[in-house]
Design an enzyme around this catalytic site. Structure first.
Site, PDB file in Angstrom:
ATOM      1  N   ARG A 187       5.624  36.092 -33.760  1.00 40.34           N
ATOM      2  CA  ARG A 187       6.819  36.821 -34.009  1.00 40.34           C
ATOM      3  C   ARG A 187       7.516  36.513 -35.489  1.00 40.34           C
ATOM      4  O   ARG A 187       7.798  35.549 -36.092  1.00 40.34           O
ATOM      5  CB  ARG A 187       8.003  36.294 -32.999  1.00 40.34           C
ATOM      6  CG  ARG A 187       9.208  36.804 -33.493  1.00 40.34           C
ATOM      7  CD  ARG A 187      10.447  36.646 -32.260  1.00 40.34           C
ATOM      8  NE  ARG A 187      10.784  35.303 -32.074  1.00 40.34           N
ATOM      9  CZ  ARG A 187      11.770  34.820 -31.233  1.00 40.34           C
ATOM     10  NH1 ARG A 187      12.263  35.794 -30.379  1.00 40.34           N
ATOM     11  NH2 ARG A 187      12.113  33.786 -31.249  1.00 40.34           N
ATOM     12  N   ASP A 473      18.295  27.035 -29.996  1.00 37.45           N
ATOM     13  CA  ASP A 473      17.582  27.659 -31.213  1.00 37.45           C
ATOM     14  C   ASP A 473      18.748  28.540 -32.133  1.00 37.45           C
ATOM     15  O   ASP A 473      19.774  28.528 -31.669  1.00 37.45           O
ATOM     16  CB  ASP A 473      16.282  28.275 -31.175  1.00 37.45           C
ATOM     17  CG  ASP A 473      16.564  29.571 -30.280  1.00 37.45           C
ATOM     18  OD1 ASP A 473      17.630  30.120 -29.854  1.00 37.45           O
ATOM     19  OD2 ASP A 473      15.493  30.230 -29.760  1.00 37.45           O
TER      20      ASP A 473
HETATM   21  C1  LIG Z   1      16.123  32.341 -27.854  1.00 36.16           C
HETATM   22  C2  LIG Z   1      14.818  31.969 -28.100  1.00 36.16           C
HETATM   23  O1  LIG Z   1      14.318  32.630 -29.031  1.00 36.16           O
HETATM   24  S1  LIG Z   1      13.472  31.141 -27.326  1.00 36.16           S
HETATM   25  C3  LIG Z   1      12.143  30.991 -28.177  1.00 36.16           C
HETATM   26  C4  LIG Z   1      12.354  30.383 -29.288  1.00 36.16           C
HETATM   27  N1  LIG Z   1      12.569  28.875 -29.049  1.00 36.16           N
HETATM   28  C5  LIG Z   1      11.513  27.970 -29.024  1.00 36.16           C
HETATM   29  O2  LIG Z   1      10.612  28.477 -28.732  1.00 36.16           O
HETATM   30  C6  LIG Z   1      12.042  26.770 -28.588  1.00 36.16           C
HETATM   31  C7  LIG Z   1      10.571  25.993 -27.913  1.00 36.16           C
HETATM   32  N2  LIG Z   1      10.818  24.603 -27.684  1.00 36.16           N
HETATM   33  C8  LIG Z   1      10.865  23.626 -28.380  1.00 36.16           C
HETATM   34  O3  LIG Z   1      11.038  23.602 -29.881  1.00 36.16           O
HETATM   35  C9  LIG Z   1      11.004  22.153 -27.800  1.00 36.16           C
HETATM   36  O4  LIG Z   1      10.653  22.174 -26.503  1.00 36.16           O
HETATM   37  C10 LIG Z   1      12.366  21.511 -27.906  1.00 36.16           C
HETATM   38  C11 LIG Z   1      12.908  21.283 -29.520  1.00 36.16           C
HETATM   39  C12 LIG Z   1      13.250  22.567 -27.162  1.00 36.16           C
HETATM   40  C13 LIG Z   1      12.417  20.406 -27.324  1.00 36.16           C
HETATM   41  O5  LIG Z   1      11.530  19.456 -28.147  1.00 36.16           O
HETATM   42  P1  LIG Z   1      11.092  17.821 -27.813  1.00 36.16           P
HETATM   43  O6  LIG Z   1      12.455  17.444 -27.330  1.00 36.16           O
HETATM   44  O7  LIG Z   1      10.459  17.200 -28.958  1.00 36.16           O
HETATM   45  O8  LIG Z   1      10.223  17.994 -26.638  1.00 36.16           O
HETATM   46  P2  LIG Z   1       9.455  16.628 -26.084  1.00 36.16           P
HETATM   47  O9  LIG Z   1       9.701  15.335 -26.692  1.00 36.16           O
HETATM   48  O10 LIG Z   1       9.693  16.622 -24.451  1.00 36.16           O
HETATM   49  O11 LIG Z   1       8.120  17.158 -26.367  1.00 36.16           O
HETATM   50  C14 LIG Z   1       7.135  16.472 -25.382  1.00 36.16           C
HETATM   51  C15 LIG Z   1       5.594  17.188 -26.108  1.00 36.16           C
HETATM   52  O12 LIG Z   1       5.598  18.505 -25.474  1.00 36.16           O
HETATM   53  C16 LIG Z   1       5.668  19.292 -26.714  1.00 36.16           C
HETATM   54  N3  LIG Z   1       6.047  20.530 -26.687  1.00 36.16           N
HETATM   55  C17 LIG Z   1       7.526  20.503 -26.497  1.00 36.16           C
HETATM   56  N4  LIG Z   1       7.895  21.930 -26.678  1.00 36.16           N
HETATM   57  C18 LIG Z   1       6.718  22.615 -26.952  1.00 36.16           C
HETATM   58  C19 LIG Z   1       6.404  24.039 -27.099  1.00 36.16           C
HETATM   59  N5  LIG Z   1       7.399  24.894 -27.040  1.00 36.16           N
HETATM   60  N6  LIG Z   1       5.407  24.310 -27.576  1.00 36.16           N
HETATM   61  C20 LIG Z   1       4.291  23.591 -27.655  1.00 36.16           C
HETATM   62  N7  LIG Z   1       4.347  22.123 -27.558  1.00 36.16           N
HETATM   63  C21 LIG Z   1       5.546  21.646 -27.044  1.00 36.16           C
HETATM   64  C22 LIG Z   1       5.884  18.260 -27.855  1.00 36.16           C
HETATM   65  O13 LIG Z   1       5.241  18.587 -29.194  1.00 36.16           O
HETATM   66  C23 LIG Z   1       5.514  16.908 -27.270  1.00 36.16           C
HETATM   67  O14 LIG Z   1       3.994  16.608 -27.525  1.00 36.16           O
HETATM   68  P3  LIG Z   1       3.372  15.156 -27.725  1.00 36.16           P
HETATM   69  O15 LIG Z   1       3.461  14.696 -26.207  1.00 36.16           O
HETATM   70  O16 LIG Z   1       1.884  15.799 -27.863  1.00 36.16           O
HETATM   71  O17 LIG Z   1       4.027  14.695 -28.663  1.00 36.16           O
HETATM   72  O1  LIG Z   2      14.624  35.657 -28.540  1.00 37.00           O
HETATM   73  C1  LIG Z   2      14.851  35.377 -27.624  1.00 37.00           C
HETATM   74  C2  LIG Z   2      16.500  35.328 -27.257  1.00 37.00           C
HETATM   75  O2  LIG Z   2      16.796  35.342 -26.244  1.00 37.00           O
HETATM   76  O3  LIG Z   2      17.086  35.556 -28.244  1.00 37.00           O
HETATM   77 MG   LIG Z   3      16.090  36.041 -30.048  1.00 35.99          MG
END
Ligand SMILES: CC(=O)SCCNC(=O)CCNC(=O)[C@H](O)C(C)(C)COP(=O)(O)OP(=O)(O)OC[C@H]1O[C@@H](n2cnc3c(N)ncnc32)[C@H](O)[C@@H]1OP(=O)(O)O
Ligand SMILES: O=CC(=O)O
Ligand SMILES: [Mg+2]
Length: 572
Positions: A187, A473
């Site tokens: 994206r 986010d």
């Molecule tokens: C509105 C929108 O646009 S939604 C789309 C955009 N937003 C996103 O993509 C958010 C994605 N998610 C994240 O960034 C994270 O999950 C967060 C920030 C919400 C939480 O992160 P943390 O608190 O660090 O998660 P946590 O400590 O429980 O992580 C545990 C493990 O999972 C992994 N992990 C957590 N989320 C993700 C993810 N989305 N992708 C890959 N790995 C992940 C961590 O890297 C960690 O790995 P490790 O055990 O090997 O060290």
């Molecule tokens: O990108 C996703 C959203 O919910 O915003």
């Molecule tokens: Mg969005």
């Protein structure tokens, strides 16, 4: 031959025999790279890749500028009291009997997609997560610092080549790809964001063309072989408001296909419907991208943000507390239903959105409750006819997968089986209906606490964070910002908790002060001092009290994360 001068950062400098400090990007005529020099980045910012980005910019910049002017005009119309609606001029597109190109077999099944920033370890974890797709994010989940963007490109190149590795020395853990991985979608940023570390013909590059252009240039061949079964690369396209913006993307794709010598229709993209005006343009957007489409997605968080933004001058359309604006609200349900009907009628995926809950490690009861909320949300999506959905965290994937598996049978998707003809009756009024619910001082406090902490994270290079057991986010933080702005602007009465106070600048000032103290207590004074909470507080407060609403938090705050080498922070 042109060279663009950059300086090595401290770490890289140490590696250079004799202590040499200067590096050069070999750039094409008219291109100036002002971001830090790094040997790894130089493998991305090759002359050919920059030439491709510059060509895209030169060919499409006037179209992008025009599209941004049209957004301003539309804003003026909404601010004068009008509301968005279906365009009578494109009725034939909505009523016409056309379909998009066949879905590529590689991505027919997208029932669970994980998303995350283009961070090295997370990319590996996401690709190994068991999800069908990983959406690697340069957008809502990424703070667009030079380091994040360029490292993101390096990481994606290694991921597509299958060589990506990450060593966590502290935990003595090595990360590498499994044999079976999720399919990669990327994206890029939205049309409105500049990339101020790269100048083309004297002006900042268009951010999304940098993200797209560099990724495409370096990866299309390997991707098509290893991931796309002859198709690809695959993209998600954010924050569009009108089909004219989709037409630009379609032309960019055709231009890229021509450059690469690959068949028209190879590149495929899913468009996020995440602005209120775009819900009235879904057919038109698919039509523009009909050779390159793999569906639409309910970007619910930006959509809520966009509802407030679109109606910023409509005090009769105020939102209740942010936590009350869920998919159960009539306008949200109507949007999801109409998106499903539109996509299935045109032969492509109708993707669901992101539930904000994430696993809660230290509280099993709360964790169970969060998981139940996620499952409920996903069940609603699959029963409505969504072909797949988003997961914010790998820990949620088994539960979400189970919900979709149990309700999809053996079909890779529901495109042919869930036509949702009933949704043909959804009207403009349904899509605009004011959400119901109360407004409270706790809503104002939570918006403030979340907004400040998100901006503090973003300023230090983190674009998605866990806050109060939810994923936050750029999109979710935007809701907090614009809701505070709107409540302040109209001096809204917060009576949901029986207190009946009006939102004034004085009240907001007091709330900010108290919430800052609470944040300091919660994060601890050491982290509070080291972090950028005070700067974030200043920025967020200014944005909430601005006489004119800023279009985007990230655009307004962007100059704080631009670092030009060797000239120091930019004033833009
Ligand atoms: C509105 C929108 O646009 S939604 C789309 C955009 N937003 C996103 O993509 C958010 C994605 N998610 C994240 O960034 C994270 O999950 C967060 C920030 C919400 C939480 O992160 P943390 O608190 O660090 O998660 P946590 O400590 O429980 O992580 C545990 C493990 O999972 C992994 N992990 C957590 N989320 C993700 C993810 N989305 N992708 C890959 N790995 C992940 C961590 O890297 C960690 O790995 P490790 O055990 O090997 O060290
Ligand atoms: O990108 C996703 C959203 O919910 O915003
Ligand atoms: Mg969005």
């Amino acid at each position: 031959m042109s060279f663009s001068l950059g300086y090595y950062g401290d770490t890289a400098m140490k590696k250079i025999p004799g202590g040499g400090a200067v590096g050069w990007y070999d750039v094409p005529e008219g291109v100036d790279v002002r971001g830090r020099y790094d040997e790894e980045f130089a493998k991305i910012l090759t002359k050919d890749a920059l030439m491709f980005v510059a060509e895209l910019q030169r060919e499409f910049r006037s179209h992008v500028k025009y599209a941004m002017e049209c957004r301003k005009e539309a804003k003026m119309r909404y601010n004068s009291g009008l509301v968005p609606g279906f365009d009578p001029a494109t009725r034939n597109v909505r009523e016409g009997d056309w379909v998009c190109a066949e879905v590529p077999p590689a991505v027919a099944d997208r029932r669970v997609e994980i998303t995350g920033p283009v961070e090295r370890k997370m990319i590996i974890n996401a690709l190994n997560s068991g999800a069908k797709v990983f959406m690697a994010d340069f957008e809502d989940a990424l703070s667009p610092t030079w380091e994040n963007l360029m490292r993101g490109q390096v990481n994606l190149k290694d991921a597509v080549n299958g060589t990506i590795r990450f060593e966590d020395k502290a935990r003595n853990k090595v990360y590498k790809l499994n044999d079976q991985t999720a399919k990669l979608f990327v994206r890029p940023r939205g049309w409105h964001l500049p990339e101020s570390h790269i100048y083309i013909d004297g002006e900042p590059a268009i951010g999304c063309l940098v993200d797209f252009g560099l990724y495409f240039h370096h990866n299309y061949a390997a991707f098509r072989k290893s991931q796309g079964q002859g198709f690809g690369p695959f993209f998600y396209l954010p924050k569009m408001e009108n089909s004219r913006e989709a037409r630009i993307w379609n032309n960019v794709f055709e231009r890229a296909e021509k450059m690469a010598g690959i068949e028209k229709g190879s590149i495929r993209a899913t468009v996020l419907i995440e602005t209120l005006p775009a819900v009235f343009q879904m057919d038109e957007i698919l039509y523009e991208l009909r050779d390159h489409s793999v569906g639409l997605n309910c970007g619910r968080w930006d959509y809520i943000f966009s509802y407030v933004k679109t109606f910023q001058a409509h005090p009769d359309r105020l939102l209740p507390d942010r936590v009350l604006v869920g998919m159960g609200q009539h306008f949200m349900r109507s949007y999801s239903d109409l998106l499903i009907r539109t996509c299935h009628r045109r032969g492509v995926h109708a993707m669901g959105g992101m539930a904000a809950q994430i696993p809660i490690r230290d509280d099993p009861e709360a964790n169970k409750a969060a998981l139940e909320l996620v499952k409920k949300d996903k069940l609603r999506e699959v029963r409505a006819g969504h072909d797949g959905t988003w997961a914010a965290h790998p820990g949620l994937i088994p539960a979400i997968m189970e919900v979709f598996n149990n309700n999809m049978g053996n079909n890779p998707n529901l495109i042919k089986t869930m036509k949702r003809e009933d949704a043909a009756n959804i009207t403009e009024e349904d899509l605009l209906q004011i959400p119901r619910g109360v407004r409270t001082i706790e809503g104002l406090r939570l918006n403030t606490r979340v907004g400040i902490q998100y901006v503090a994270a973003w300023l230090t290079g983190t674009g998605s964070v866990p806050l109060y057991n939810l994923m936050e986010d750029a999109a979710t933080a935007e809701i907090s910002r614009v809701q505070n702005w709107q409540w302040l602007k109209y001096g809204v009465e917060l009576d949901g908790d029986g207190l009946g106070v009006r939102v004034t600048t004085e009240l907001f000032g007091k709330v900010v002060e108290e919430e800052m103290s609470r944040i300091e207590r919660e994060v601890g004074s050491n982290r509070f001092k080291k972090g950028m909470y005070k700067e974030a507080c200043k920025i967020f407060t200014r944005q909430c009290t601005a006489p004119v609403l800023d279009d985007f938090l990230t655009l307004n705050a962007y100059n704080h994360i631009v670092v030009h080498h060797p000239k120091g922070p930019s004033r833009l």
